[in-house]
Design an enzyme around this catalytic site. Structure first.
Site, short mmCIF file in Angstrom:
data_model
loop_
_atom_site.label_atom_id
_atom_site.label_comp_id
_atom_site.label_asym_id
_atom_site.label_seq_id
_atom_site.Cartn_x
_atom_site.Cartn_y
_atom_site.Cartn_z
N ASP A 1 0.19 -6.80 4.78
CA ASP A 1 -0.59 -8.04 4.97
C ASP A 1 0.29 -9.24 5.35
O ASP A 1 -0.08 -10.02 6.23
CB ASP A 1 -1.38 -8.38 3.70
CG ASP A 1 -2.53 -7.40 3.46
OD1 ASP A 1 -2.83 -6.59 4.35
OD2 ASP A 1 -3.13 -7.46 2.37
N THR B 1 -0.84 -22.35 19.31
CA THR B 1 -2.17 -22.02 19.84
C THR B 1 -2.89 -20.99 18.98
O THR B 1 -2.26 -20.12 18.37
CB THR B 1 -2.10 -21.51 21.30
OG1 THR B 1 -3.39 -21.02 21.67
CG2 THR B 1 -1.09 -20.41 21.48
N GLN B 2 -4.21 -21.10 18.97
CA GLN B 2 -5.04 -20.10 18.27
C GLN B 2 -5.08 -18.78 19.03
O GLN B 2 -5.49 -17.76 18.47
CB GLN B 2 -6.47 -20.64 18.10
CG GLN B 2 -6.55 -21.81 17.14
CD GLN B 2 -7.94 -22.45 17.06
OE1 GLN B 2 -8.95 -21.81 17.35
NE2 GLN B 2 -7.97 -23.70 16.68
N CYS B 3 -4.66 -18.79 20.30
CA CYS B 3 -4.63 -17.53 21.07
C CYS B 3 -3.43 -16.71 20.62
O CYS B 3 -2.33 -17.24 20.46
CB CYS B 3 -4.46 -17.81 22.56
SG CYS B 3 -5.81 -18.73 23.28
N THR C 1 0.82 -1.22 0.00
CA THR C 1 0.00 0.00 0.00
C THR C 1 0.85 1.26 0.00
O THR C 1 0.49 2.26 -0.62
CB THR C 1 -0.91 0.02 1.26
OG1 THR C 1 -1.80 -1.07 1.17
CG2 THR C 1 -1.70 1.30 1.38
N ASP D 1 1.78 -6.51 -4.36
CA ASP D 1 0.93 -6.55 -3.18
C ASP D 1 1.50 -7.70 -2.34
O ASP D 1 1.84 -8.75 -2.89
CB ASP D 1 -0.52 -6.84 -3.58
CG ASP D 1 -1.47 -6.77 -2.41
OD1 ASP D 1 -2.36 -5.91 -2.43
OD2 ASP D 1 -1.35 -7.61 -1.48
N SER D 2 1.58 -7.54 -1.05
CA SER D 2 2.31 -8.57 -0.28
C SER D 2 1.58 -9.91 -0.24
O SER D 2 2.16 -10.92 0.15
CB SER D 2 2.64 -8.08 1.13
OG SER D 2 1.50 -8.06 1.95
N SER D 3 0.32 -9.96 -0.66
CA SER D 3 -0.35 -11.26 -0.77
C SER D 3 0.29 -12.11 -1.87
O SER D 3 0.10 -13.33 -1.90
CB SER D 3 -1.83 -11.09 -1.07
OG SER D 3 -2.45 -10.45 0.02
N1 ASP Z 1 -2.64 -5.37 0.44
C1 ASP Z 1 -1.55 -4.54 0.91
C2 ASP Z 1 -0.29 -5.38 0.93
O1 ASP Z 1 -0.09 -6.12 1.84
C3 ASP Z 1 -1.85 -3.99 2.24
C4 ASP Z 1 -0.78 -3.10 2.84
O2 ASP Z 1 0.27 -2.88 2.30
O3 ASP Z 1 -1.02 -2.55 3.92
O4 ASP Z 1 0.49 -5.30 0.02
#
Ligand code: ASP
Length: 340
Positions: free
Chosen positions: A89, A274-276, A12, A56-58
């Site tokens: 992300d 753990t999920q916590c 972003t 995008d980091s995804s």
């Molecule tokens: N979707 C964006 C990413 O991870 C979100 C961000 O940068 O905050 O690339």
């Protein structure tokens, strides 16, 4: 004057609106740096390098973790510190992965990003970038104060492999649930010197290689035998992360214990997270985790899922020796795990 290398991977922080103005898409590094003329006022020599295709980091994969690490390695001797601009992300995954790849790191590697793009009026990007660079320049007794992989976001400097993205909305998007903040940025930049990591190894080195033949199995009330078996009996897998309840507990179905034992006998490294968000796995504390101990599931203590996942992929990528991987999973390698 210290010399800092800025590495731009996307996120972003550098995004602009797409032509149809419907979505945000990554843009180039020149655009990012033009928005922050204040950087020139810092007492540091800045240079920069960018991914050819900012992401995008995804879309960040292990190959990108290794590409970032390689850039740091190639530039290690000529620079005093590194600031990596990255989407928020998957920032905690990348920071964790980098921490495991570097050995004997004696310089700051600070990752940052933002919640709003750098051109927007209320953006958090400018402050995050400027302060991350400032932290990277800090030296004491002729050596960098920070000598580890960290994340800087909204006034806080965290150990990278202790973080989680916590909020899609707030500017302080990250938490470090099981480890104190390394430093805060207010009027002054204040380090908590007791919490800083110092590597034992003399020489700086980089080990690459991740094995992604792993799975994360989230337990939930009502989970079926079919689902569990479809994961645990998958012959392709070399590692499985069980995301358990509370302090590492699981339902006591005999079929669950049986499937786990069979997978571990096959040589799968099975670990318990753990999920916590806060606290740690304590296998054997409740009856509902006694079966995990006898099946041979490795406790991951207070490691985050992000640190556990990247550590498991990294260790499996380094060796085919299951006993070695199991042993290292339970060992603190880079400050990611509290040892009681
Ligand atoms: N979707 C964006 C990413 O991870 C979100 C961000 O940068 O905050 O690339």
């Amino acid at each position: 004057m210290t010399s800092i290398l800025i590495i731009y991977t996307g996120g972003t922080i550098g995004m602009i609106e797409s032509e149809d103005r419907q979505t945000l898409v990554p843009f180039n590094l020149k655009h990012v740096l033009e928005q922050v003329p204040e950087l020139k006022k810092l007492d540091a020599k800045l240079s920069s390098v960018s991914f050819d295709q900012p992401l995008d980091s995804s879309d960040i994969e292990p190959e990108h973790w290794m590409a970032i690490a390689e850039i740091v390695k190639q530039n290690y001797d000529e620079h005093d510190g590194f600031v990596i601009l990255h989407g928020s992300d998957t920032l905690a995954y990348t920071a964790s992965a980098l921490s495991f790849m570097f050995e004997g790191l004696k310089k700051p590697v600070i990752l940052t990003g933002s919640q709003l793009p750098i051109g927007m009026i209320r953006t958090d990007a400018r402050e995050n970038l400027i302060t991350a660079v400032e932290f990277a320049t800090l030296q004491m007794h002729d050596e960098p104060v920070l000598q580890e992989v960290a994340i800087y976001f909204e006034d806080m400097l965290y150990r990278g492999n202790r973080t989680k993205k916590f909020s899609t909305e707030a500017f302080d998007a990250f938490i470090s649930p099981n480890y104190p903040v390394l430093a805060t940025a207010g009027v002054n930049l204040n380090f908590d010197f007791n919490e800083l990591y110092r590597a034992d190894e003399e020489a700086f080195g980089l080990s690459k290689g991740f094995d992604n033949r792993i799975a994360v199995l989230t337990l939930f009330p009502g989970i079926t035998q079919q689902l569990v078996e479809s994961v645990l009996e998958n012959e392709m897998l070399r590692g499985i992360i069980l995301l358990t309840f509370g302090s590492g507990n699981a339902p006591q179905h005999p079929w669950l214990m049986h499937s786990m034992e069979k997978a571990i006998e096959r040589g799968v490294v099975m670990v318990n997270v753990t999920q916590c968000a806060k606290g740690n796995v304590e296998q054997g504390k409740y009856q509902t985790s006694v079966g995990l101990v006898s099946a041979g599931v490795v406790s991951c203590g207070d490691m985050t899922l992000e640190a556990t996942l990247t550590k498991l992929m990294f260790l499996l990528g380094q060796s085919g020796d299951t006993a070695w991987v199991r042993d290292k999973m339970a060992t603190n390698l880079r400050g990611e795990l509290s040892v009681n």
